[in-house]
Design an enzyme around this catalytic site. Structure first.
Site, PDB file in Angstrom:
ATOM      1  N   ASP A 160       0.826  -1.207   0.000  1.00  0.00           N
ATOM      2  CA  ASP A 160       0.000   0.000   0.000  1.00  0.00           C
ATOM      3  C   ASP A 160       0.862   1.260   0.000  1.00  0.00           C
ATOM      4  O   ASP A 160       0.755   2.116   0.879  1.00  0.00           O
ATOM      5  CB  ASP A 160      -0.934  -0.016   1.217  1.00  0.00           C
ATOM      6  N   ASN A 411       7.564  -7.373   6.198  1.00  0.00           N
ATOM      7  CA  ASN A 411       6.386  -6.691   6.718  1.00  0.00           C
ATOM      8  C   ASN A 411       5.125  -7.431   6.274  1.00  0.00           C
ATOM      9  O   ASN A 411       4.905  -7.659   5.080  1.00  0.00           O
ATOM     10  CB  ASN A 411       6.314  -5.261   6.200  1.00  0.00           C
ATOM     11  N   GLU A 412       4.330  -7.819   7.249  1.00  0.00           N
ATOM     12  CA  GLU A 412       3.023  -8.432   7.048  1.00  0.00           C
ATOM     13  C   GLU A 412       3.035  -9.627   6.102  1.00  0.00           C
ATOM     14  O   GLU A 412       2.216  -9.723   5.174  1.00  0.00           O
ATOM     15  CB  GLU A 412       1.993  -7.390   6.587  1.00  0.00           C
ATOM     16  N   ASN A 465       1.296  -5.494  13.784  1.00  0.00           N
ATOM     17  CA  ASN A 465       0.541  -4.445  13.098  1.00  0.00           C
ATOM     18  C   ASN A 465      -0.941  -4.690  13.337  1.00  0.00           C
ATOM     19  O   ASN A 465      -1.456  -5.756  12.982  1.00  0.00           O
ATOM     20  CB  ASN A 465       0.798  -4.465  11.591  1.00  0.00           C
ATOM     21  N   TYR A 467      -5.083  -2.790  13.483  1.00  0.00           N
ATOM     22  CA  TYR A 467      -5.922  -1.634  13.166  1.00  0.00           C
ATOM     23  C   TYR A 467      -7.333  -1.808  13.722  1.00  0.00           C
ATOM     24  O   TYR A 467      -8.317  -1.465  13.071  1.00  0.00           O
ATOM     25  CB  TYR A 467      -5.949  -1.413  11.648  1.00  0.00           C
ATOM     26  N   TYR A 471      -9.934  -0.587  10.554  1.00  0.00           N
ATOM     27  CA  TYR A 471     -10.447  -1.558   9.593  1.00  0.00           C
ATOM     28  C   TYR A 471     -11.423  -2.534  10.244  1.00  0.00           C
ATOM     29  O   TYR A 471     -12.290  -3.090   9.577  1.00  0.00           O
ATOM     30  CB  TYR A 471      -9.298  -2.340   8.955  1.00  0.00           C
ATOM     31  N   GLU A 503       2.760  -1.166  13.913  1.00  0.00           N
ATOM     32  CA  GLU A 503       1.831  -0.293  13.180  1.00  0.00           C
ATOM     33  C   GLU A 503       0.523  -0.220  13.938  1.00  0.00           C
ATOM     34  O   GLU A 503      -0.008  -1.250  14.375  1.00  0.00           O
ATOM     35  CB  GLU A 503       1.553  -0.812  11.765  1.00  0.00           C
ATOM     36  N   TRP A 548       1.682   4.176  12.862  1.00  0.00           N
ATOM     37  CA  TRP A 548       1.599   4.239  11.409  1.00  0.00           C
ATOM     38  C   TRP A 548       0.694   5.419  11.057  1.00  0.00           C
ATOM     39  O   TRP A 548      -0.477   5.375  11.324  1.00  0.00           O
ATOM     40  CB  TRP A 548       1.022   2.939  10.836  1.00  0.00           C
ATOM     41  N   LYS A 567      -2.810   8.219   7.195  1.00  0.00           N
ATOM     42  CA  LYS A 567      -2.613   7.840   8.599  1.00  0.00           C
ATOM     43  C   LYS A 567      -1.496   8.609   9.283  1.00  0.00           C
ATOM     44  O   LYS A 567      -1.207   8.380  10.464  1.00  0.00           O
ATOM     45  CB  LYS A 567      -2.335   6.338   8.713  1.00  0.00           C
TER      46      LYS A 567
END
Length: 610
Positions: A160, A411-412, A465, A467, A471, A503, A548, A567
């Site tokens: 992203d 990452n992720e 991470n 949210y 989300y 994050e 983040w 963000k």
């Protein structure tokens, strides 16, 4: 890999500036054989995407060409002549006149081209670079390229942030003697009030030479000496490199023949130790709590082009917020950034460009059922070998930076899927072999939970991470706070390792306000961060928080992104949102405190301060 520096035996010429620029469709075959005819010029360093108004350039998928003339200094007779690119996104093919001199894949690490014998001191040569921005399953980060019905190429990728491309970092021409210092590795330790520096010097060139070295303090005084290509020196009454209080020594390495220096190189370094002990992250034997951000190399017009003005200003804003660290999400940053962090005592988590190793994220955004991430036809085959090479190049470049205290391998990634352990275990082993001194981490995606994650035990620190409240449970901060705490405690209970939030945050439109918990408002961003901070303060095993993001950044097109990812606690042009002030109150309250538990941490700020 050594940084490029001017020394008594080495000269450097910058090739930054305006280069001729053209798309591959605008030039004939073999454009390196002659002067490219074009009306376009592109600055180096910079991404090319936002420079021009022609959408065919911004949306171009494939090769573009850069070209300029270079005159080699006439005083370089008898020297090695080397060309150095800080980075080319994502692949480069380099020609000096009509000679192919270098090929490199990987958009965020440097590479050299030895031009000795190809170009001549005092003469001019034509330098041509083909830059390919395509991402495939054999690149890191990965992507796919499809051909549309009208013949145009379409790039798809799984991360992203916008796929900026070009020559994003400085290009330099430099000289060395024929016998030269090729590489230096330093590993530091502490013995009482003394520093111990283990070193290894690699040399190259046809003629043999002896190695001698001196350690200089910041006043220029010699505090230790040694001879030989490998050994150890002791610095009595050492000044340690510490977060917020950087102290750098210089390691002066000389190649000597018949008592005279043949080559010299100066490596700045800091004496410090890093260790994970139990659930503590220790720097110089003292618990360290990370405060700061995930960042991006992203600015208006320049894209990912390095800019010293933004470098200085961003570090000023880090200091203003009370941040002590950042993660180089999601790729290695420019060498100048780490040099600056070394000098100013900012702690860095260095990350590879392995973002997007998760087809489940694509499925969540598109509604298309994902295929297994680590299937042989996806990332289970040659991708890991490419990933390993990126890891080698990152560690080779950044191994001597005292600011870098931990490596993030990815990452992720889809660490909840079958095949993830088989993919990552060899990479963890490689990283530990290359650098046994620094802890390892990875940033866990939302789909990976304490119950299904398959790789957490391989690493030293768990970086999460999440949210919740954005989300998931959008607008419901009470539920978000409860679920977050339950999950984080689950990670601690299963793995028994230090845990940090790598994050967390919420998209925020500057100037949008509400008295209610309204997503996208400045108040909601502040309140979401405060809810997370309350959870962090209740978990003794917690060792850090990276919001983040530091600043808004550009992304690819998508209905969930309006002019990029919002963000940031700062706008893309570095104006503070309300959350910046809330975070500043919290982090400045944490300064100098040992974060052992809630009693020693200030309460998280609620909303914007008055």
């Amino acid at each position: 890999m050594l940084s490029i520096r001017t020394t008594p035996t080495r000269d450097v010429v910058s090739l930054d500036g305006l280069w001729r620029f053209a798309l591959d469709s605008a030039v004939g075959a073999e454009p390196w054989l002659s002067r490219i005819v074009t009306s376009l010029e592109a600055p180096v360093p910079a991404s090319y995407n936002d420079l021009f108004v022609d959408p065919a350039i911004r949306d171009h998928v494939g090769v573009v060409w850069y070209q300029r003339e270079v005159r080699v200094p006439r005083g370089w007779a008898g020297e090695r002549i080397v060309l150095r690119f800080g980075s080319v996104t994502h692949a480069a093919t380099v020609y000096a006149n009509d000679v192919l001199v270098a090929e490199h894949v990987g958009g965020y690490t440097p590479f050299d081209a030895d031009l000795t014998g190809i170009v001549a001191p005092g003469e001019e040569f034509r330098l041509t670079v083909a830059v390919d921005n395509r991402l495939t399953h054999l690149t890191i980060p990965p992507g796919t390229v499809d051909t549309l019905p009208d013949g145009r190429l379409k790039q798809t990728y799984h991360h992203d942030f916008y796929n900026y491309a070009g020559i994003a970092r400085s290009v330099k021409l430099y000289s060395t003697p024929q016998a030269y210092v090729a590489d230096i590795t330093v590993v530091t330790g502490i013995d009482g009030s003394a520093g111990v520096v283990d070193y290894r010097i690699e040399t190259a060139g046809a003629e043999a030479a002896d190695v001698r070295l001196r350690v200089l303090d910041e006043s220029g005084a010699t505090v230790a000496t040694a001879e030989g290509a490998e050994g150890s020196v002791r610095i009595d009454d050492v000044h340690l490199w510490m977060p917020g209080a950087a102290y750098l020594y210089d390691l002066l390495v000389e190649l000597v023949r018949n008592g005279e220096p043949v080559d010299s190189y100066i490596l700045p370094f800091g004496v410090r130790t890093v260790e994970v002990r139990g659930t503590d992250f220790l720097i110089n034997g003292e618990p360290f709590y990370f405060t700061g951000f995930g960042k991006h190399e992203d600015t208006p017009v320049r894209g990912k082009g390095h800019d010293d003005a933004y470098l200085v200003h961003d570090f000023q804003l880090l200091e203003w917020t009370g941040a002590n660290s950042f993660r180089t999400s999601h790729y290695p940053y420019a060498e100048e950034v780490l040099d600056f962090a070394d000098r100013h005592g900012i702690v860095v988590i260095g990350e590879t460009a392995a973002v997007g190793l998760n087809l489940g994220v694509q499925g969540g955004l598109t509604g298309i059922p994902p295929t297994p991430t680590f299937a042989p036809e996806n990332f289970g085959g040659e991708t890991r070998n490419v990933h390993a090479q990126h890891l080698r190049e990152l560690l080779a470049r950044d191994k001597n930076h005292p600011s870098v205290v931990m490596w993030s391998i990815a990452n992720e990634p889809a660490s909840n899927e079958d095949g993830s352990r088989e993919y990552f275990e060899p990479l963890v082993d490689l990283a530990r072999e290359l650098d046994p001194t620094r802890p390892l981490t990875y940033a866990a995606v939302m789909f990976a939970t304490p119950a299904n994650d398959k790789i957490g035990d391989l690493f030293d620190v768990l970086s999460i991470n999440r949210y919740y409240g954005w989300y998931v449970f959008t607008g419901d901060l009470a539920t978000a706070e409860s679920v977050l705490e339950q999950e984080l405690r689950g990670w601690v209970q299963r793995f028994g390792k230090p845990i940090m939030m790598s994050e967390y945050g919420a998209d925020t439109q500057p100037g949008l306000h509400s008295v209610w918990d309204m997503p996208w408002t400045e108040e909601y961003q502040s309140d979401l961060l405060a809810a997370y901070h309350r959870v962090f303060d209740r978990i003794p095993e917690f060792v850090g928080e990276h919001i983040w993001n530091f600043a808004d950044f550009m992304t690819g097109p998508g209905i969930h992104r309006v002019d990029g990812n919002k963000k940031g606690v700062f706008t893309r042009d570095r104006k503070p949102k309300g959350a910046a002030f809330s975070v500043r109150n919290r982090w400045r309250g944490l300064e100098g405190k040992k974060p052992d538990g809630p009693a020693e941490r200030p309460a998280a700020s609620e909303g914007n301060p008055s």
